[in-house]
Design an enzyme around this catalytic site. Structure first.
Site, PDB file in Angstrom:
ATOM      1  N   HIS A 134     -10.047 -25.350 -18.958  1.00 41.59           N
ATOM      2  CA  HIS A 134     -10.555 -26.578 -19.571  1.00 41.59           C
ATOM      3  C   HIS A 134      -9.485 -27.223 -20.443  1.00 41.59           C
ATOM      4  O   HIS A 134      -8.529 -26.568 -20.851  1.00 41.59           O
ATOM      5  CB  HIS A 134     -11.795 -26.279 -20.431  1.00 41.59           C
ATOM      6  N   LYS A 138     -11.701 -28.282 -25.982  1.00 37.68           N
ATOM      7  CA  LYS A 138     -12.956 -27.510 -25.864  1.00 37.68           C
ATOM      8  C   LYS A 138     -13.005 -26.442 -26.943  1.00 37.68           C
ATOM      9  O   LYS A 138     -12.070 -25.657 -27.097  1.00 37.68           O
ATOM     10  CB  LYS A 138     -13.048 -26.886 -24.468  1.00 37.68           C
TER      11      LYS A 138
END
Ligand SMILES: NC(=O)c1ccc[n+]([C@@H]2O[C@H](COP(=O)([O-])OP(=O)(O)OC[C@H]3O[C@@H](n4cnc5c(N)ncnc54)[C@H](OP(=O)(O)O)[C@@H]3O)[C@@H](O)[C@H]2O)c1
Length: 243
Positions: A134, A138
């Site tokens: 990600h 995040k």
């Protein structure tokens, strides 16, 4: 009659996409786009919102979910980071109130299918590892999708995966959910990606999914907002609405 929707966390990366998707759909009226500065309970009361989508963060999702449920709006929880105990508690409150809602760790339809196929493959392989990747903004790790994939693999595998390694550097083999290893990569340039690799007898099977833009999450989010008021309890996972 349109469905009255609030997007909470509206100024964020996901929130901005959600505001656009909900505003463009004739079945919805976006009654508020709220953020940290707003009193969410007051906004729900003032606007008579029927559905509240939470796209904030792992720190505030539990409190926000409770506010939404206490004010009798249908929660569509897109923020990740709720613990299994918190999910159970929220489900119990919704069941008591007979209030429909949904917690969706991944709105992407492709990602839901990736989990479905991984669940099936787990029956035929004795080894699996998950690599999720990600963007560096995040906050939580592993991703809700990776955790859910690991849960599905563990529930459906026929044999215990072997755990024979010795780590020379702690953490080298990633986190372990029961016996499934999860490796979390965080880098700028990424959006949301996951690979589930199954190891077999002289073969591997890789199931891979990539969301290349946050718009990929919007068809699932819109679907959840349309179907949530027909539910009578709090579900976990978009798969409950797909078929
Ligand atoms: N379910 C899915 O498919 C999916 C997909 C992608 C991401 N996510 C999750 O969605 C969430 C949002 O992701 P993102 O990338 O959009 O994050 P983001 O860009 O950081 O946006 C979060 C927004 O929420 C606001 N916020 C923080 N605390 C709040 C509170 N208590 N009340 C109201 N608003 C608050 C933030 O405001 P400030 O800037 O003032 O902090 C920001 O505008 C994360 O939990 C992420 O993991 C889910």
């Amino acid at each position: 009659m349109t469905i009255k929707v609030i997007i909470n966390g509206a100024a964020g990366r996901m929130g901005q996409e959600a505001v656009k998707a909900v505003s463009e759909d004739k079945q919805f009226t976006l009654v508020a786009a709220t953020g940290r500065q707003d009193d969410l309970a007051a906004k729900i009361k003032e606007t008579h919102a029927e559905v509240v989508v939470d796209l904030t963060n792992a720190h505030s999702v539990y409190t926000n979910s409770k506010i939404i449920i206490e004010n009798n709006a249908h929660p569509v929880i897109g923020s990740t980071g709720l613990t299994p105990a918190q999910i159970s508690e929220l489900q119990a409150i919704c069941a008591q109130k007979k209030l429909g809602g949904i917690i969706v760790p991944n709105f992407s339809i492709g990602a839901v299918l990736m989990m479905r196929y991984a669940k099936d493959a787990a029956k035929y392989f004795n080894h699996a590892e998950i690599i999720e990747m990600h963007h560096d903004g995040k906050l939580d790790a592993p991703s809700g999708t990776a955790l859910k994939t690991a849960q599905l693999i563990e529930e459906n595998k026929k044999n215990a995966f072997q755990q024979t390694e010795k780590e020379l550097l702690p953490g080298s083999r990633g986190a372990v959910y029961e016996t499934t290893h999860i490796h979390a990569v965080r880098l700028p340039g990424l959006v949301a990606h996951q690979m589930v690799i199954f190891g077999g007898h002289f073969e591997t099977l890789t199931i891979k999914h990539d969301s290349i833009h946050r718009a990929a999450f919007m068809p699932g989010l819109v679907l959840a907002c349309k179907k949530v008021n027909a539910l009578s309890t709090l579900f976990y996972g978009l798969e409950h609405l797909l078929d």
